[in-house]
Design a protein around this motif. Structure first.
Motif, short mmCIF file in Angstrom:
data_model
loop_
_atom_site.label_atom_id
_atom_site.label_comp_id
_atom_site.label_asym_id
_atom_site.label_seq_id
_atom_site.Cartn_x
_atom_site.Cartn_y
_atom_site.Cartn_z
N ARG A 105 0.39 -1.28 0.48
CA ARG A 105 0.24 0.03 -0.19
C ARG A 105 1.15 1.55 0.25
NH1 ARG A 105 -5.55 -0.39 1.95
NH2 ARG A 105 -5.23 2.66 1.93
N SER A 106 1.91 1.01 0.66
CA SER A 106 2.64 2.85 0.75
C SER A 106 3.38 2.38 -0.55
CB SER A 106 4.38 2.04 2.05
OG SER A 106 4.85 1.27 1.62
N SER A 107 4.25 1.72 -1.31
CA SER A 107 3.99 1.78 -2.67
C SER A 107 2.96 2.05 -3.56
CB SER A 107 4.67 -0.05 -2.98
OG SER A 107 5.56 0.09 -2.29
N LYS A 108 1.83 2.78 -2.92
CA LYS A 108 0.96 3.17 -3.42
C LYS A 108 0.17 2.45 -5.04
CE LYS A 108 1.86 7.14 -2.82
NZ LYS A 108 1.22 8.12 -1.29
N LEU A 109 0.50 0.75 -4.71
CA LEU A 109 -0.56 -0.17 -5.18
C LEU A 109 -1.87 -0.59 -4.35
CD1 LEU A 109 3.28 -2.58 -5.45
CD2 LEU A 109 1.22 -1.64 -6.92
N ARG A 110 -3.05 -0.83 -5.08
CA ARG A 110 -4.51 -0.79 -4.74
C ARG A 110 -4.56 -2.59 -4.31
NH1 ARG A 110 -7.22 1.74 -9.47
NH2 ARG A 110 -9.12 0.72 -8.44
N GLU A 136 -9.81 -2.77 -1.18
CA GLU A 136 -10.70 -2.26 -1.96
C GLU A 136 -11.88 -2.85 -2.26
OE1 GLU A 136 -10.70 0.16 -6.25
OE2 GLU A 136 -8.30 -0.14 -5.15
N THR A 137 -11.53 -3.71 -2.98
CA THR A 137 -12.31 -4.46 -2.90
C THR A 137 -12.29 -6.49 -2.79
OG1 THR A 137 -14.27 -5.07 -4.99
CG2 THR A 137 -11.84 -5.06 -5.58
N MET A 161 -12.69 -2.55 -10.24
CA MET A 161 -11.20 -1.66 -9.91
C MET A 161 -10.86 -0.73 -10.97
SD MET A 161 -9.00 -4.61 -7.44
CE MET A 161 -7.70 -3.37 -6.50
N ASN A 162 -11.55 -0.70 -11.89
CA ASN A 162 -11.74 0.26 -14.03
C ASN A 162 -10.25 0.07 -13.48
OD1 ASN A 162 -12.16 1.31 -15.19
ND2 ASN A 162 -11.99 3.45 -14.84
N LEU A 163 -9.64 -1.85 -13.72
CA LEU A 163 -8.49 -1.73 -14.41
C LEU A 163 -8.18 -2.94 -15.86
CD1 LEU A 163 -6.60 -1.96 -11.00
CD2 LEU A 163 -6.19 -0.28 -12.58
N CYS A 168 -2.61 -5.41 -13.49
CA CYS A 168 -3.13 -6.56 -12.67
C CYS A 168 -2.06 -7.61 -12.08
CB CYS A 168 -4.29 -6.93 -12.50
SG CYS A 168 -6.14 -5.64 -12.08
N VAL A 169 -1.64 -8.26 -10.58
CA VAL A 169 -1.13 -9.12 -10.39
C VAL A 169 -1.96 -9.82 -9.47
CG1 VAL A 169 0.80 -10.15 -8.54
CG2 VAL A 169 1.20 -8.70 -10.50
#
Length: 229
Positions: A105-110, A136-137, A161-163, A168-169
């Motif tokens: 999360r601190s690496s800005k990953l959702r 988030e989901t 997640m609108n991705l 995505c991984v």
């Protein structure tokens, strides 16, 4: 560019083997008076065998256990209800779980999650691990009406997640339901291997969650094919 990491739950974030062993030992202790005709070792070891790594319905497990160990039929419903009501108290995370989620999360990953299972039961386990706020989901197969490896549940997670798939991984322990299924829709899949897993041709794999942040950074430096959403 990877923007999100989507996880499986059992044997990926939740150390299910340790959790089951912890639970079934305590269940025997709590029902010892009703189980006195069977030793603790026999009861617990046979439950774990019949459980088949979590893939066999627990009502069937307890039903067969009663027959094999010549236990009273009335115990079947009590023990099954106790499993559903109490298992979350014995949930054991893999080492470093919270630290890894914080690092991602601190690496800005959702973060997202897709897990097969009963809705309330799985959500209770997620909450017991204290990890729900990181995601988030969260998609649970019973509530979604579709389960892995059906591509629909993976696509639904991406839609929420609108991705796109190439952003995505997916991290999971099952080669077909997690790894192959995620790869088939264009995600990068990472196999969370167990100690007993045999060698298999998988491009990316980890044994420990703490390996994941470094691997994600490596993946973001690689040129990977783009897929449609």
């Amino acid at each position: 560019m990877i923007q999100a990491v989507i996880f499986d739950l059992d044997r990926t974030l939740l150390d299910r083997d340790a959790s089951v062993e912890h639970f079934i030992n305590h269940q025997y202790d709590r029902y010892k008076l009703s189980l006195e005709s069977v030793s603790k070792e026999v009861f617990t070891s046979r439950f774990i065998e019949l459980d088949q790594g979590g893939y066999r319905p627990k009502d069937q497990v307890y039903q067969q256990l009663m027959v094999e160990l010549d236990l009273e039929k009335r115990l079947e419903e009590k023990l099954y209800k106790d499993y559903n009501d109490s298992f979350q108290r014995y949930c054991t995370p893999f080492q470093g779980l919270h630290e890894v989620l914080l690092q991602l999360r601190s690496s800005k990953l959702r973060l997202g999650m897709i897990t097969n299972g009963y809705g309330r039961f799985q959500m209770d386990n997620i909450q017991a691990l204290g990890i729900q706020p990181f995601f988030e989901t969260i998609l649970i197969s019973e509530w979604e009406g579709v389960k892995k490896p059906d591509p629909m549940i993976f696509k639904r997670a991406m839609e929420r997640m609108n991705l796109r798939s190439d952003a995505c991984v997916y991290v999971g322990d099952h080669l077909e339901k997690d790894v192959r299924a995620a790869e088939d829709i264009g995600m990068t899949a990472i196999w969370k291997k167990g100690r007993q897993d045999e060698k298999s041709f998988v491009r990316y794999s980890i044994y420990h969650l703490k390996e994941l942040p470094t691997l994600i950074k490596k993946l973001n430096k690689e040129e990977r094919p783009c897929y449609l959403k």
